[in-house]
Design a protein around this motif. Sequence first.
Motif, short mmCIF file in Angstrom:
data_model
loop_
_atom_site.label_atom_id
_atom_site.label_comp_id
_atom_site.label_asym_id
_atom_site.label_seq_id
_atom_site.Cartn_x
_atom_site.Cartn_y
_atom_site.Cartn_z
N VAL A 62 2.28 8.59 -2.03
CA VAL A 62 1.84 8.44 -0.64
C VAL A 62 1.32 7.02 -0.39
N GLN A 65 4.25 4.83 0.15
CA GLN A 65 4.82 5.07 1.47
C GLN A 65 3.96 4.43 2.56
N ALA A 242 1.22 10.40 6.75
CA ALA A 242 0.84 9.95 5.41
C ALA A 242 -0.67 10.00 5.22
N ARG A 245 -1.65 13.61 4.71
CA ARG A 245 -1.27 14.08 3.38
C ARG A 245 -2.19 13.50 2.31
N GLU A 246 -2.54 12.24 2.46
CA GLU A 246 -3.44 11.61 1.50
C GLU A 246 -4.80 12.30 1.50
#
Length: 295
Positions: A62, A65, A242, A245-246
Amino acid sequence: MTMMRVTQNMMAQRSLEGMYSGLGRLSKLQEQVSSGKVLTRPSDSPSDTTAAMRLRASLVEVGQQTSNIEDGQAWLARVDDTVQSAVLQTRHARELGLQANNGAMNASSRDALASEIEALRDSLLSLANTTHLDRPVFGGLTPGRTAYDASGSFVGIPGAVTRSVADGVKVRVDADARAVFGPDGANLFDNLQTMADAVRSGDATAIGAGLGALEGDLNRLGVSLIDIGSRASALDRAAVSAADRELSLKSSLTGIEDVDLPKALMDLKLAETSYQAALASTSRVMTPSLLDFLR
């Protein structure tokens, strides 16, 4: 029924085992409280250690990304600013052409307007060679720093510069030079030079054709801005995803690795009490001697 004979040695051994067990638990809890971590070594929990390693690997992914997204946003911001400037300058060049499309204008005035249009062409050609991190944003896959030569011909290598922003998702972060400025032989720079020549000669028909060509260039630039904006929005959405998600991965990792401090402190206090009780009990078991049994 057979009764098991309990000896003094057995009682002492069991007391010592209980004491050492309590000491080990106390030591482990003290280590957890001081470090703030439940997992300090793989042997603490092999399954949780494996899960933590997977979460950390996902966090690294991540993070990469996110770095790609930020780089892509910088690329597209550079492209967007450049195309916005190109629109303004092309619009001004067209206004000069409209101004020149006046039969009453003398040769000296037409020459001045033509020179100004040529200056705009040179400025736009410089914009077409705009770079980001020493790479031309309209040059495709070229390893050099130039997308267009002095004649206005494309000298880059056609191809898309992309960034991976999510699993299986790539976004183009540069711009197709020919989609923005037009094909060689009929691109914006060619049309501006043709317009300048027409203005200088005073040919009304040629000026009219040049105005139409520049109108087409403006439409192409407008479509490019819409495309750039769409890709920028995709990057913004990817950035939010992102970040979410992190946060989720870090929360999961914290749940596995980090100690619940209030609970750990309570367990530590209980372990201390238990160990002290074990010490007291063991001391009483170890105290009796043969003389005590003979009394």
